[in-house]
Design a protein around this motif. Structure first.
Motif, PDB file in Angstrom:
ATOM      1  N   VAL A   1       0.853  -1.193   0.000  1.00  0.00           N
ATOM      2  CA  VAL A   1       0.000   0.000   0.000  1.00  0.00           C
ATOM      3  C   VAL A   1       0.885   1.238   0.000  1.00  0.00           C
ATOM      4  N   LYS A   2       1.911   1.186   0.851  1.00  0.00           N
ATOM      5  CA  LYS A   2       2.824   2.319   0.981  1.00  0.00           C
ATOM      6  C   LYS A   2       3.548   2.573  -0.347  1.00  0.00           C
ATOM      7  N   ASN A   3       4.010   1.497  -0.963  1.00  0.00           N
ATOM      8  CA  ASN A   3       4.708   1.652  -2.248  1.00  0.00           C
ATOM      9  C   ASN A   3       3.807   2.309  -3.276  1.00  0.00           C
ATOM     10  N   GLY A   4       2.547   1.862  -3.329  1.00  0.00           N
ATOM     11  CA  GLY A   4       1.585   2.429  -4.274  1.00  0.00           C
ATOM     12  C   GLY A   4       1.393   3.910  -4.008  1.00  0.00           C
ATOM     13  N   ALA A   5       1.241   4.239  -2.729  1.00  0.00           N
ATOM     14  CA  ALA A   5       1.020   5.632  -2.350  1.00  0.00           C
ATOM     15  C   ALA A   5       2.216   6.484  -2.743  1.00  0.00           C
ATOM     16  N   GLU A   6       3.398   5.966  -2.493  1.00  0.00           N
ATOM     17  CA  GLU A   6       4.607   6.743  -2.804  1.00  0.00           C
ATOM     18  C   GLU A   6       4.778   6.919  -4.317  1.00  0.00           C
TER      19      GLU A   6
ATOM     20  N   VAL B   1      -2.636  -0.904  -5.660  1.00  0.00           N
ATOM     21  CA  VAL B   1      -3.671  -0.066  -6.283  1.00  0.00           C
ATOM     22  C   VAL B   1      -4.360   0.797  -5.228  1.00  0.00           C
ATOM     23  N   MET B   2      -4.604   0.175  -4.055  1.00  0.00           N
ATOM     24  CA  MET B   2      -5.242   0.947  -2.971  1.00  0.00           C
ATOM     25  C   MET B   2      -4.425   2.184  -2.624  1.00  0.00           C
ATOM     26  N   GLY B   3      -3.138   2.005  -2.445  1.00  0.00           N
ATOM     27  CA  GLY B   3      -2.266   3.115  -2.088  1.00  0.00           C
ATOM     28  C   GLY B   3      -2.198   4.133  -3.216  1.00  0.00           C
ATOM     29  N   TYR B   4      -2.031   3.622  -4.427  1.00  0.00           N
ATOM     30  CA  TYR B   4      -1.857   4.488  -5.595  1.00  0.00           C
ATOM     31  C   TYR B   4      -3.111   5.310  -5.840  1.00  0.00           C
ATOM     32  N   GLU B   5      -4.261   4.615  -5.948  1.00  0.00           N
ATOM     33  CA  GLU B   5      -5.508   5.318  -6.225  1.00  0.00           C
ATOM     34  C   GLU B   5      -5.937   6.166  -5.022  1.00  0.00           C
ATOM     35  N   GLY B   6      -5.555   5.726  -3.817  1.00  0.00           N
ATOM     36  CA  GLY B   6      -5.875   6.479  -2.590  1.00  0.00           C
ATOM     37  C   GLY B   6      -5.263   7.861  -2.632  1.00  0.00           C
TER      38      GLY B   6
END
Lengths: 499, 321, 320
Positions: free
Chosen positions: C55-60, C281-286
């Motif tokens: 999640v963190k990777n996606g967000a970053e 995807v959760m992190g990225y789209e979040g």
């Protein structure tokens, strides 16, 4: 019929396998101090615990003000005006004097503690005894003697009619004892009844009116007391008469074996030097806080030394821990045997073997047979009374415990043995056995260093007396040429500069 | 005279030690009887071997905890040490180091943590609870940092065999458990180190003044606990073929429970490896048996909690008699 | 004196750590270029599980793409501590974070702080697990119920729609995994009457415990044909248990989540299928959603299903 404050009749108490009290009787009048005497194990403490509600009696009657009572808990005894001051004081060191005195009886205002009120009440009690203590003093900041006064105030605060004191002077100096006796006289004047347990027979003469003597859980006698009756009292206590209380032996005093040079410690010992010869008993006298225990602890390696040297047989030895001392044949019987001398939860054998595993252990394995053999031999040699060598030490009397502490060192070859208050809190017969033991060591050419607060004992036993005051060595006296007055003179010779 | 001594000794040994022996083991036997009656799958060789394997890590750490409890201390860093040993060994193995060497290094690291605990407690005179609470958290943090939070997987086959393979029809962890129980049981009951461990817990000062090297013994005891936690960590990693940085969380308290059920006192001075073996197996058998009976996992926690308290209560009762 | 020295030392330590921590992100932001920079706080259930790291990777990744966003990552040290998580949300409010991304450990316990954040005008994006309030800006999650039903169908298919199965769940009481258990159970009971669920155990996500529980189930039910595991730790533990018992052929394991360990066990055949979420995807789209909200926009769909992929031996190579 005479009216008694307390009357105990035919009290019986049995513990598993032991009849602790067998038809014991005792009476206490108003305004009287009654000495309760007996060797350790005679049943004094058990009797007092029954009177104060700690134990329940198995038989007999207790009358308080001619009314039969029976206590299930100490609280109930307290409600009847009975208060006990134990040898080990029951105070919370981190609370103030007032907080201790009114513990569980705090006054509250709107649900909050009312410190002012208890301080005030405490001040009244302190004033009534002319004590120089403030209600707000932390108990931990007070000397032991003052702490004892706090216990007495606690008893007064619940309007105790009967105050039991168990060995109240064992940790006090001469001056403090006088102070305590002053207080006891005041309590007498207020018509309180006091039961006073002590092993110090000489001191009793100043304070008690009558004595009741117990032996092996049985009532022996009650008599009016003064110092001339000392021998008779001892005879009753031990069941035989003791002609020579301090059996001095003369033996050949040999070469200097132990030298202490300019020892100073962080615990307050200042520049102390002395020498001890083979076959010599050297006593170290002084008041509480003179630095005697600190000195012997430091030379045994229990506490660090900041400067100075210790030599055994002309060899300089580095003592950083008790292990170093032990390796060099220097042993110590510490002052507080339960705290420092023994593991009371462990057995006689385990205690005896602890410092001697290097003898008994094989290449890898401990050898319990060898240990038991060694212990058995020492138990017989020192006449240690125990049902088995696997008995837990806590079940033995103080005298027998002390003999175990001594015995564990006697297994090894000794050069120097330090005894720190070896006879404190043990009964007369055991004391005499310890004296004989020290004499035996002397005859064997061992150097004995001996710290004691009991001057008659020091004068009767030692060859030389070193007197300490305020961390310094003040005098090195030949015992035969000195007396109590001279020793006390040096013991109170405070340095003007330092005070 | 030696005959007499022998008699005294054997008699009193029977009195105290044999009684303790029977009272400890009787609980386990009763438990096993109840489960065998209730479930035909319980008393099978396969299941019993299973229980033994499942109990192995808990028993290993409980033995270390027993030593520590006997000195009057506690070791809370055990759970973190479990993870540290697994992760360290896994990293070295993946770096291509020979497996035995990597394992030794893993154990050396946890032994080091134990020594550190011991030094702070002995020389720093800090309370064991606080010291090991600190290392528990620190070591967990180090383990997570080493792995970036991700389990290390893909460990070599030969390493996995330690946890999975069988020798002579018996799973390897059981051999490891038995060997270590014998070694550490022997040290505690038959060597000077063992005797000193008891002496320190009974009365630290008296032991020191009797010439016991108190500091060295304390450090040794915490080192033992570190090593045993490490061994448990390696067995656990080998069983799941993975070294997660989160392994062993909360296990230190299982270790306390096993020791205490086995008769160790948190006040120091009391405890024995045999008791701890039984204690660990009581917990292991209880979990396995309740699982087989299909008892709800929520009820299981209640049962285990009650057993811990009951065991200590009965022990106390027996002592006061 | 000694105390003072200790405090001083501590102070130096803290300052030097803070120094290290700050340097890196600041240079990042500088590179972000012109306009306003937004600080967004991502709070997950723990800081150890691989799932949250994804999640963190996606967000970053999203933040790097957008350029003007700084992601602060925070999580309780160990699992199952909703109180600590609530404190972390409060910290983010106090620190005036521009948006909060939260994976709630407990849907009730986190409700007050989420509402507090909204009152403070901070957008809240829920990821992975929801909170029982309507007061949020977007909710990106795996539809766990749907995924669990998919798992049920897969397992039923593998065992021929008949036989005994067991469930190894993670935490009793955690919203996500309980949904996975309950939806699975409902699906089996309504669609596959010949399948019997013999029991459920909770492993706390501990692989050792999952292994032990699964072994005990196999002992108790020699005719067991399937085990369903509800998270990564449980799946790996169960997979190892089946593998070590040599029952990969007779007992079918369907699990949840994906990791190197899960992958290895699928390769061995010990795990037949695993429901793989898309935490990345959760992190990225979040972050994307948060960015839309902070710049005054609105997300088109508030509740977004990020979907699952069924990982099997066949498609293993394609799973990230």
């Amino acid at each position: 019929m005479e009216s008694y404050l307390v009357e105990l009749k035919d009290i019986e108490k049995e513990f598993p396998g032991v009849k602790a009290l067998d038809h014991v009787a005792l009476t206490l009048k108003h305004g009287e101090v009654l000495g309760l005497l007996g060797e350790n194990g005679a049943g004094k403490s058990t009797l007092m615990k029954i009177l104060s509600g700690v134990y329940q009696k198995d038989g007999g009657t207790i009358l308080v003000n001619n009314e039969e009572v029976s206590f299930e808990t100490p609280k109930e005894a307290e409600a009847r005006g009975i208060s006990i001051i134990h040898q080990e004081l029951n105070l919370c060191k981190h609370l103030t004097v007032a907080e201790n005195i009114f513990l569980t009886r705090e006054t509250t205002k709107f649900g909050f503690l009312d410190e002012k009120d208890i301080n005030l009440k405490t001040q009244v009690i302190l004033d009534s005894l002319n004590l120089d203590i403030k209600p707000t003093d932390l108990v931990s900041s007070l000397q032991v003697s003052k702490q004892q006064m706090v216990e007495i105030c606690k008893a007064l605060s619940i309007d105790a009619e009967i105050i039991i004191m168990d060995e109240p002077t064992s940790a006090l100096t001469e001056k403090e004892i006088e102070e305590l006796f002053g207080i006891i006289h005041q309590l007498k004047k207020r018509n309180k009844g006091i039961i006073y347990i002590s092993h110090r027979l000489e001191e009793l003469a100043h304070i008690v009116d009558r004595v009741t003597i117990l032996r092996d859980g049985q009532y022996i006698t009650t008599m009016d007391y003064d110092v001339t009756l000392l021998q008779e009292v001892i005879k009753h206590m031990v069941g035989r008469s003791i002609k020579d209380k301090f059996p001095r032996v003369e033996s050949h005093i040999g070469d200097i074996i132990f030298e202490v040079e300019h020892v100073t410690t962080p615990t307050g010992v200042k520049d102390v030097s002395f020498r001890v010869r083979q076959g010599e008993i050297v006593a170290i006298a002084g008041l509480m806080g003179a630095g005697r225990t600190e000195l012997v602890r430091a030379i045994f390696g229990a506490d660090p030394i900041s400067s100075g040297e210790v030599r055994i047989e002309n060899q300089l030895i580095k003592i950083k821990s008790p292990r170093d001392a032990i390796k060099n044949g220097l042993y110590c019987v510490p002052e507080d045997r339960k705290k420092d001398g023994l593991s009371i939860k462990m057995t006689v054998n385990e205690n005896m073997a602890l410092p001697n595993l290097d003898f008994t252990t094989g290449r890898f394995m401990t050898d319990e047979k060898k240990e038991a053999m060694m212990t058995k031999e020492m138990v017989e040699k020192l006449n240690i009374r125990t049902p088995s060598i696997h008995q837990k030490v806590k079940n033995l009397s103080g005298g027998n415990q002390q003999k175990i502490v001594v015995g564990k060192w006697l297994v090894r070859d000794a050069k120097v043995i330090i005894f720190d208050e070896p006879t404190r809190g043990i009964d007369v017969a055991a004391k005499i056995e310890i004296y004989h033991l020290m004499n035996k060591l002397k005859e064997d050419g061992i150097a004995v260093i001996y710290v004691s607060s009991e001057l008659p004992e020091v004068l009767g036993l030692s060859d030389r007396v070193l007197v300490m005051c305020n961390g310094r060595l003040k005098a090195d006296l030949r015992t035969l040429d000195t007396n109590q007055e001279e020793i006390l003179h040096f013991a109170t010779q405070y340095d003007a500069l330092e005070e | 005279m030696s005959e007499l001594v022998g008699k005294i000794k054997s008699k009193s040994l029977f009195d105290s030690k044999a009684k303790q022996f029977f009272s400890t083991i009787s609980g386990l036997i009763i438990l096993m009887i109840i489960f065998s009656v209730n479930n035909e799958n319980f008393l099978t060789t396969a299941n019993l071997l299973n229980v033994a394997v499942q109990t192995t890590p808990i028993l290993l750490i409980a033995m270390g905890q027993t030593y520590v409890l006997i000195t009057g201390g506690i070791d809370l860093s055990i759970g973190s040490n479990i993870a540290l040993a697994g992760v360290t060994t896994a990293i070295f193995m993946k770096a291509g180091m020979p497996i035995p060497l990597a394992m030794l290094l893993g154990l050396a690291v946890t032994a080091g943590v134990g020594i550190l605990n011991g030094v702070m407690i002995a020389y720093g005179k800090l309370p064991p609870f606080i010291v090991t609470l600190g290392t528990m958290t620190t070591v967990r943090g180090i383990t997570l940092t080493m792995t970036q939070g991700i389990p290390i997987s893909g460990l070599p086959e030969a390493f996995n065999n330690i946890g999975i393979a069988k020798s002579f029809g018996i799973p390897n962890p059981i051999f490891i458990m038995v060997i270590f129980a014998i070694i550490f049981g022997f040290i505690l009951s038959k060597t000077r180190t063992g005797r000193y461990t008891y002496a320190l817990g009974s009365n630290f000062e008296a032991a020191r003044l009797s010439g016991v090297n108190a500091h060295k013994t304390l450090i040794k005891v915490y080192m033992f606990s570190g090593i045993l936690a490490g061994v448990a960590g390696l067995v656990m990693a080998a069983r799941i073929i993975s070294a997660p940085p989160t392994a062993g969380m909360g296990y230190e308290l299982d270790a306390v429970a096993s020791s205490v059920i086995g008769g160790a006192s948190t006040m120091g001075g009391e405890g024995a490896i045999f008791g701890t073996v039984v204690g660990a197996f009581i917990i292991g058998v209880l979990r396995n048996g309740l699982n087989l009976m299909g008892v709800s996992p929520f009820i299981q926690q209640i049962v285990i909690g009650v057993v811990i308290i009951a065991a200590v209560f009965f022990d106390k009762l027996r002592h006061s008699k | 004196m000694k105390k003072l020295l200790a405090m001083l030392l501590l102070g130096v330590l803290v300052i030097s750590f803070a120094g290290c921590a700050k340097e890196a992100p600041e240079s990042d932001v500088a590179a972000g270029g012109d306009g306003e920079t937004y600080t967004m706080t991502l709070i997950t259930m723990d800081s150890m599980d691989e799932h949250w790291l994804k999640v963190k990777n996606g967000a970053e990744a999203a933040a790097a793409e957008l350029g003007n966003i700084k992601v602060v990552f925070d999580a309780p040290q160990t699992k199952v501590d909703a109180t600590v998580q609530a404190q972390l949300v409060e910290n983010a409010i106090v620190n005036k974070s521009d948006a909060i991304l939260l994976a709630a450990l407990d849907k009730e316990a986190l409700k007050p702080v989420v509402e507090k954040a909204k009152e403070a005008g901070i957008p809240v994006i829920l990821v992975d697990s929801g909170v029982s309030t309507e007061n949020y800006d977007a909710f990106l999650s795996t539809d766990n119920a749907a995924a669990a039903e998919l798992a049920a169908d897969n397992l039923a298919e593998l065992i021929g729609k008949t036989g005994k199965i067991a469930i190894i769940n993670a935490q009793a009481g955690a919203g996500t995994t309980m949904t996975r258990e309950n939806a699975f159970r409902d699906r089996i009971e309504s669609q596959y009457p010949d399948i019997e669920i013999v029991g459920v155990q909770y492993s706390d996500g501990d692989k050792q415990k999952a292994l032990n529980y699964a072994t005990d189930y196999m002992t108790q039910y020699p005719d067991l044909v399937g085990i369903y595991a509800c998270n990564e730790g449980s799946t790996v533990g169960v997979g190892n248990a089946v593998d070590q018992a040599g029952k990969s052929d007779s007992i079918h394991v369907v699990g949840f989540d994906f990791s190197a360990d899960v992958k290895a066990l699928i390769e061995k055949g010990a795990i037949k299928a695993s429901m793989v979420q898309n935490p990345y995807v959760m992190g990225y789209e979040g972050i994307k959603a948060a960015s839309t909200v902070v710049s005054g926009g609105q997300v088109s769909v508030r509740d977004i299903d990020t979907g699952v992929t069924v990982a099997t031996l066949e498609n293993l190579a394609d799973i990230k």
